[in-house]
Design an enzyme around this catalytic site. Structure first.
Site, PDB file in Angstrom:
ATOM      1  N   HIS A 123     -97.136 100.601  29.659  1.00  0.00           N
ATOM      2  CA  HIS A 123     -96.737  99.398  29.107  1.00  0.00           C
ATOM      3  C   HIS A 123     -96.831  98.184  30.019  1.00  0.00           C
ATOM      4  O   HIS A 123     -97.446  97.130  29.595  1.00  0.00           O
ATOM      5  CB  HIS A 123     -95.118  99.331  28.979  1.00  0.00           C
ATOM      6  CG  HIS A 123     -94.694 100.348  28.067  1.00  0.00           C
ATOM      7  ND1 HIS A 123     -95.108 100.426  26.810  1.00  0.00           N
ATOM      8  CD2 HIS A 123     -93.873 101.311  28.385  1.00  0.00           C
ATOM      9  CE1 HIS A 123     -94.452 101.749  26.260  1.00  0.00           C
ATOM     10  NE2 HIS A 123     -93.673 101.997  27.308  1.00  0.00           N
ATOM     11  N   HIS A 178     -92.699  93.735  37.412  1.00  0.00           N
ATOM     12  CA  HIS A 178     -93.718  94.043  36.679  1.00  0.00           C
ATOM     13  C   HIS A 178     -94.462  92.730  36.184  1.00  0.00           C
ATOM     14  O   HIS A 178     -93.865  91.747  36.340  1.00  0.00           O
ATOM     15  CB  HIS A 178     -93.056  94.898  35.257  1.00  0.00           C
ATOM     16  CG  HIS A 178     -92.448  94.215  34.487  1.00  0.00           C
ATOM     17  ND1 HIS A 178     -91.118  94.533  34.840  1.00  0.00           N
ATOM     18  CD2 HIS A 178     -92.430  93.378  33.555  1.00  0.00           C
ATOM     19  CE1 HIS A 178     -90.278  93.546  33.993  1.00  0.00           C
ATOM     20  NE2 HIS A 178     -91.154  92.986  33.281  1.00  0.00           N
ATOM     21  N   HIS A 180     -96.503  90.578  32.554  1.00  0.00           N
ATOM     22  CA  HIS A 180     -97.169  90.471  31.358  1.00  0.00           C
ATOM     23  C   HIS A 180     -98.273  89.436  31.163  1.00  0.00           C
ATOM     24  O   HIS A 180     -98.191  88.553  31.927  1.00  0.00           O
ATOM     25  CB  HIS A 180     -95.895  89.985  30.242  1.00  0.00           C
ATOM     26  CG  HIS A 180     -94.704  90.485  30.407  1.00  0.00           C
ATOM     27  ND1 HIS A 180     -94.341  91.803  29.465  1.00  0.00           N
ATOM     28  CD2 HIS A 180     -93.607  90.562  31.361  1.00  0.00           C
ATOM     29  CE1 HIS A 180     -93.479  92.122  29.565  1.00  0.00           C
ATOM     30  NE2 HIS A 180     -92.621  91.566  30.931  1.00  0.00           N
ATOM     31  N   GLU A 232     -94.279  85.443  28.425  1.00  0.00           N
ATOM     32  CA  GLU A 232     -93.521  85.988  27.521  1.00  0.00           C
ATOM     33  C   GLU A 232     -92.830  84.670  26.909  1.00  0.00           C
ATOM     34  O   GLU A 232     -92.692  84.040  26.053  1.00  0.00           O
ATOM     35  CB  GLU A 232     -92.419  87.107  27.700  1.00  0.00           C
ATOM     36  CG  GLU A 232     -93.222  88.233  28.123  1.00  0.00           C
ATOM     37  CD  GLU A 232     -92.461  89.541  27.845  1.00  0.00           C
ATOM     38  OE1 GLU A 232     -91.301  89.573  28.457  1.00  0.00           O
ATOM     39  OE2 GLU A 232     -92.940  90.036  26.917  1.00  0.00           O
ATOM     40  N   HIS A 267     -91.827  89.411  36.083  1.00  0.00           N
ATOM     41  CA  HIS A 267     -90.410  89.694  36.226  1.00  0.00           C
ATOM     42  C   HIS A 267     -89.901  90.400  37.453  1.00  0.00           C
ATOM     43  O   HIS A 267     -90.734  91.528  37.530  1.00  0.00           O
ATOM     44  CB  HIS A 267     -90.216  90.292  34.834  1.00  0.00           C
ATOM     45  CG  HIS A 267     -90.620  89.479  33.689  1.00  0.00           C
ATOM     46  ND1 HIS A 267     -90.711  89.966  32.290  1.00  0.00           N
ATOM     47  CD2 HIS A 267     -90.303  88.176  33.264  1.00  0.00           C
ATOM     48  CE1 HIS A 267     -90.872  88.817  31.357  1.00  0.00           C
ATOM     49  NE2 HIS A 267     -90.466  87.846  32.219  1.00  0.00           N
ATOM     50  N   THR A 282     -87.004  92.515  27.285  1.00  0.00           N
ATOM     51  CA  THR A 282     -88.188  92.141  26.256  1.00  0.00           C
ATOM     52  C   THR A 282     -89.074  93.370  25.858  1.00  0.00           C
ATOM     53  O   THR A 282     -89.925  93.179  24.965  1.00  0.00           O
ATOM     54  CB  THR A 282     -89.186  91.051  26.661  1.00  0.00           C
ATOM     55  OG1 THR A 282     -89.822  91.585  27.695  1.00  0.00           O
ATOM     56  CG2 THR A 282     -88.414  89.724  27.109  1.00  0.00           C
TER      57      THR A 282
END
Ligand code: 5EF
Ligand code: ZN
Length: 263
Positions: free
Chosen positions: A66, A91, A93, A104, A117, A198
């Site tokens: 992910h 991690h 995004h 996000e 994050h 999220t």
């Protein structure tokens, strides 16, 4: 765990079918815009303890299908929140090379290129992450917007290992460094609200701190993030690029976002 993704038949619109909280309230991310902001003078700068890791420490970098995540040691924690929150992982995004707008959270509807994050759990009240993750005061996540700008040697300490974690399940070791280097210089100005994870299971368990100012990485660094990684295993006959791994913004009714700064 059971599969979910950001695209196709298991995409975010279907998450509530298997993960009911994803269809519930207090969901993240959100758009940060004027008429939901309220200045709060009690929002003090965060005290980050143990972020300055020694280079002899090794951090586990994992492609979990992910995102790409870095495991963090329990010697890292945040002090002056309502409770002590101990770090567990960080991690990212991001978007894709044609549309490098994969943050996000958004500010007045604007996406940033990417978002970091740093996930912490309430170690005052809960013995471990698993016990904490579905409790309303269980998690505290620091969110840092990432924008294109000069080359960033601190982010490169993680990005330089991407070729070794291209596929789901692959791991690499990253020498420790000062994780605070990944945050913006001005840590005093941030948004604060109660929200959720999220990703599934989307538990409404997160105290979010979104820093106002972005950090910068170079165009080439962003391109590496957008093109190096796959959601699939190395031997999967249908490789899936790990791109656009951001959830879309959620409705935000009757909630306020507290800000530590005046406009
Ligand atoms: N954007 S976010 O901060 O809400 C967020 C993620 F976006 C994300 F991808 C993950 S994950 O663990 O890499 C994969 C799905 O759990 C987590 N992981 C959290 C949720 C579950 C869990 C369990 C142990 C340690 C960390 C986490 C996460 F908190
Ligand atoms: Zn995240």
């Amino acid at each position: 765990g059971t599969k979910w993704s950001y695209i196709g038949p298991d995409g975010e619109k279907t998450w509530p079918q298997k993960y009911p909280f994803c269809g519930g309230g207090f969901q993240s991310p959100i758009d940060l815009h004027n008429n939901i902001l309220q200045y709060d003078s009690t929002l003090l700068p965060l005290e980050l303890i143990g972020y300055n890791m020694s280079t002899t420490d090794q951090l586990a970098l994992t492609n979990n299908g992910h995102s790409v995540r870095v495991g963090l040691p329990p010697t890292m924690y945040i002090r002056n929140l309502p409770f002590q929150y101990t770090a567990t992982q960080l991690h990212l995004h991001w978007g894709n090379r044609k549309k490098p707008e994969g943050s996000e959270h958004t500010i007045h509807g604007k996406h940033f290129a990417a978002e970091l994050h740093i996930v912490h759990y309430n170690s005052d009240k809960y013995p471990d992450v698993t016990a904490a993750m579905d409790k309303s005061d269980g998690f505290a996540v620091l969110a840092i917007f990432i924008e294109i700008g000069p080359f960033n040697p601190s982010y490169e300490k993680i990005f330089s290992h991407f070729q070794n974690v291209k596929y789901k399940g692959q791991k690499a070791q990253v020498p420790g460094f000062n994780i605070q280097e990944l945050l913006p210089k001005n840590m005093n100005e941030y948004y604060r609200y109660e929200g959720s994870l999220t990703t599934p299971p989307c538990y409404p368990s997160v105290l979010w701190t979104v820093f106002r100012h972005p950090v910068h990485i170079s165009e080439e660094q962003l391109l590496a993030l957008e093109t190096a990684l796959y959601c699939t295993r190395f031997d999967d006959p249908e490789p899936l690029e790990m791109v656009n791994n951001f959830r879309h913004i959620q409705e935000f009714e009757e909630r306020l976002v507290y800000v530590s700064f005046h406009e």
